[in-house]
Design an enzyme around this catalytic site. Structure first.
Site, PDB file in Angstrom:
ATOM      1  N   TYR A 171      -7.317   5.544   4.843  1.00  0.00           N
ATOM      2  CA  TYR A 171      -7.411   4.624   3.712  1.00  0.00           C
ATOM      3  C   TYR A 171      -6.499   3.402   3.935  1.00  0.00           C
ATOM      4  O   TYR A 171      -6.943   2.255   3.859  1.00  0.00           O
ATOM      5  CB  TYR A 171      -7.060   5.317   2.385  1.00  0.00           C
ATOM      6  N   ASP A 208     -10.673   5.479  -1.494  1.00  0.00           N
ATOM      7  CA  ASP A 208      -9.587   6.103  -2.255  1.00  0.00           C
ATOM      8  C   ASP A 208     -10.178   6.679  -3.539  1.00  0.00           C
ATOM      9  O   ASP A 208     -11.400   6.714  -3.702  1.00  0.00           O
ATOM     10  CB  ASP A 208      -8.466   5.083  -2.558  1.00  0.00           C
ATOM     11  N   GLY A 254      10.164   8.271  -5.804  1.00  0.00           N
ATOM     12  CA  GLY A 254       9.676   9.609  -5.505  1.00  0.00           C
ATOM     13  C   GLY A 254       8.909   9.665  -4.188  1.00  0.00           C
ATOM     14  O   GLY A 254       8.787   8.672  -3.485  1.00  0.00           O
ATOM     15  N   TYR A 255       8.376  10.852  -3.873  1.00  0.00           N
ATOM     16  CA  TYR A 255       7.612  11.075  -2.645  1.00  0.00           C
ATOM     17  C   TYR A 255       8.331  10.457  -1.445  1.00  0.00           C
ATOM     18  O   TYR A 255       7.833   9.522  -0.804  1.00  0.00           O
ATOM     19  CB  TYR A 255       6.203  10.464  -2.755  1.00  0.00           C
ATOM     20  N   CYS A 290     -20.724  -3.094 -17.926  1.00  0.00           N
ATOM     21  CA  CYS A 290     -20.761  -2.932 -16.461  1.00  0.00           C
ATOM     22  C   CYS A 290     -21.991  -3.582 -15.832  1.00  0.00           C
ATOM     23  O   CYS A 290     -23.120  -3.302 -16.231  1.00  0.00           O
ATOM     24  CB  CYS A 290     -20.726  -1.439 -16.125  1.00  0.00           C
ATOM     25  N   CYS A 308     -27.037   2.709 -12.685  1.00  0.00           N
ATOM     26  CA  CYS A 308     -26.021   3.769 -12.541  1.00  0.00           C
ATOM     27  C   CYS A 308     -26.618   5.127 -12.932  1.00  0.00           C
ATOM     28  O   CYS A 308     -26.996   5.349 -14.077  1.00  0.00           O
ATOM     29  CB  CYS A 308     -24.817   3.449 -13.417  1.00  0.00           C
ATOM     30  N   GLU A 359       0.829  -1.205   0.000  1.00  0.00           N
ATOM     31  CA  GLU A 359       0.000   0.000   0.000  1.00  0.00           C
ATOM     32  C   GLU A 359       0.866   1.259   0.000  1.00  0.00           C
ATOM     33  O   GLU A 359       0.584   2.214  -0.714  1.00  0.00           O
ATOM     34  CB  GLU A 359      -0.930   0.027   1.227  1.00  0.00           C
ATOM     35  N   CYS A 414     -14.763   0.838 -13.927  1.00  0.00           N
ATOM     36  CA  CYS A 414     -15.164   2.248 -13.824  1.00  0.00           C
ATOM     37  C   CYS A 414     -13.899   3.116 -13.801  1.00  0.00           C
ATOM     38  O   CYS A 414     -13.600   3.812 -12.844  1.00  0.00           O
ATOM     39  CB  CYS A 414     -16.009   2.451 -12.566  1.00  0.00           C
ATOM     40  N   GLN A 418       0.284   6.811  -5.080  1.00  0.00           N
ATOM     41  CA  GLN A 418       0.713   7.725  -6.153  1.00  0.00           C
ATOM     42  C   GLN A 418       1.685   7.086  -7.126  1.00  0.00           C
ATOM     43  O   GLN A 418       2.479   7.781  -7.760  1.00  0.00           O
ATOM     44  CB  GLN A 418       1.392   8.982  -5.593  1.00  0.00           C
ATOM     45  N   THR A 419       1.671   5.771  -7.240  1.00  0.00           N
ATOM     46  CA  THR A 419       2.598   5.072  -8.133  1.00  0.00           C
ATOM     47  C   THR A 419       1.826   4.024  -8.920  1.00  0.00           C
ATOM     48  O   THR A 419       0.968   3.346  -8.364  1.00  0.00           O
ATOM     49  CB  THR A 419       3.693   4.367  -7.287  1.00  0.00           C
TER      50      THR A 419
HETATM   51  S1  SF4 Z   1     -22.051   2.162 -15.699  1.00  0.00           S
HETATM   52 FE1  SF4 Z   1     -21.607   3.571 -14.051  1.00  0.00          FE
HETATM   53  S2  SF4 Z   1     -20.537   2.352 -12.524  1.00  0.00           S
HETATM   54 FE2  SF4 Z   1     -20.490   1.194 -14.446  1.00  0.00          FE
HETATM   55  S3  SF4 Z   1     -18.557   1.742 -15.411  1.00  0.00           S
HETATM   56 FE3  SF4 Z   1     -20.130   3.130 -16.210  1.00  0.00          FE
HETATM   57  S4  SF4 Z   1     -20.037   4.892 -14.868  1.00  0.00           S
HETATM   58 FE4  SF4 Z   1     -18.982   3.255 -13.818  1.00  0.00          FE
END
Ligand code: SF4
Length: 354
Positions: free
Chosen positions: A119, A137, A80-81, A201, A207, A36, A191, A41-42
């Site tokens: 996180y 995150d 980095g960082y 999806c 959605c 983690e 997503c 950031q990598t």
């Molecule tokens: S339908 Fe909605 S949740 Fe699924 S990938 Fe597209 S934006 Fe993301």
């Protein structure tokens, strides 16, 4: 809508998630923590060899805690960082001194370690101990903002509260490790920030962003990132095979890394005319020298800063009276940890000087 989200996410994970990582599915909190920290950031492809290197060099948290700072920084070089590396070492030593070398197993104790925020604590608590803490995150913000059509800025106090509460509500009881891994992988492969896989999806039916055609506008951020430009001119001064360097301290970038004699200017300068700059002559403390070469400009992009560096190679003709910098044999430069821009310079043989 919430139950649909969790169910579909878990079945997607079971049936379609083929994302593999060396630390996935393991319960060792030390390895989870290391992965983690390295991956913050990598990109995964960049972080992976570092993870392997650290695990080989320091198989346990006690090994890491006992390692000399300089050696650990050298292993980290290029990632980095550096504050992350410094905090990682401090946390390893904290585990040895406060927890007897055993990785803590409650969310609060994990979060008390140096450099561990909510996180990372949630990731370790859930992956290693299956404790009911939802990760939050960039991936999670993005998926939740789109699926639920939330327009509250993710970087506002109200937004953070709203998303944290929602993420926690969605967590599958008793399955927090699987759920957290699933949502992170879903953000990486389905997503995605750009070109999400909406047609494939499993959440598409409900959605909100897809239905309202606002996928590209979500999540919302209130602050724009301001990137500052900085101009570093490094004087690589050599005398009898020794070069002058120092360790960077203070609150600026690259803490604990080394550098040559630095002259920073608010605007770019013509490196060929640097010798007439009063700051340049004052840095050299009237050391007589010969000019051996001037490098091309190097650029290093950090999150909030762009660093432009140029290297001016000089040979002193008599013992320099430089304070604040130490003289080290040129052949031993590789034993010191440097920021990426200096490593790039040292590895670039075009000047034929190193
Ligand atoms: S339908 Fe909605 S949740 Fe699924 S990938 Fe597209 S934006 Fe993301």
């Amino acid at each position: 809508m919430k139950a649909f989200f969790t169910d579909k996410l878990l079945s997607w994970n079971q049936l379609h998630n083929t994302r593999t990582m060396p630390w996935k599915g393991i319960r060792d909190p030390y390895r989870i923590w290391l992965s983690e920290i390295i991956l913050q950031q990598t990109r995964v492809e960049q972080g992976l060899p570092y993870y392997e290197r650290f695990i080989t060099a320091y198989p346990t948290v006690k090994d890491l805690a006992a390692a000399p700072d300089e050696e650990v920084f050298r292993h980290w070089q290029g990632l980095g960082y550096y504050a992350r590396c410094k905090n990682m070492l401090a946390a390893a030593r904290q585990i040895v001194s406060e927890f007897n070398g055993r990785f803590p197993d409650t969310f609060e104790q994990i979060q008390s370690l140096k450099g561990i925020g909510p996180y990372t604590a949630a990731a370790i608590a859930s992956f290693a101990f299956n404790l009911p803490h939802a990760v939050l995150d960039g991936n999670v913000f993005r998926i939740l903002a789109r699926y639920f059509g939330i327009t509250t800025p993710t970087d506002s106090t109200a937004g953070k509260k709203q998303f944290a509460a929602l993420a926690q509500e969605l967590l599958a009881p008793g399955q927090s490790a699987i759920y957290n891994q699933a949502i992170m992988d879903f953000g990486a492969v389905m997503c995605r920030p750009q070109q999400p896989a909406c047609p494939q999806c499993p959440l598409a039916a409900k959605c909100v962003a897809l239905q309202q055609q606002t996928v590209a506008q979500l999540p919302v951020k209130s602050k724009k990132l301001v990137i500052k430009k900085r101009y570093f001119y490094y004087i690589v001064l050599e005398y009898k095979g020794q070069v002058f360097i120092r360790k960077r301290t203070g609150n600026d970038i690259w803490q604990n890394l080394h550098e040559f004699i630095l002259m920073e200017t608010p605007a770019p300068l013509d490196a060929g005319k640097l010798e007439s700059e009063p700051a340049f002559t004052s840095l050299l403390q009237q050391t007589p020298y010969t000019l051996d070469g001037i490098s091309a400009a190097f650029k290093q992009q950090l999150t909030h800063q762009t660093i432009y560096s140029q290297f001016i190679l000089l040979t002193a003709v008599k013992q320099p009276a430089i304070t604040d910098y130490m003289a080290v044999p040129r052949a031993r430069l590789e034993q010191y940890a440097f920021p990426k821009t200096i490593t790039d310079f040292l590895q670039n043989r075009s000047l034929g000087l190193f």
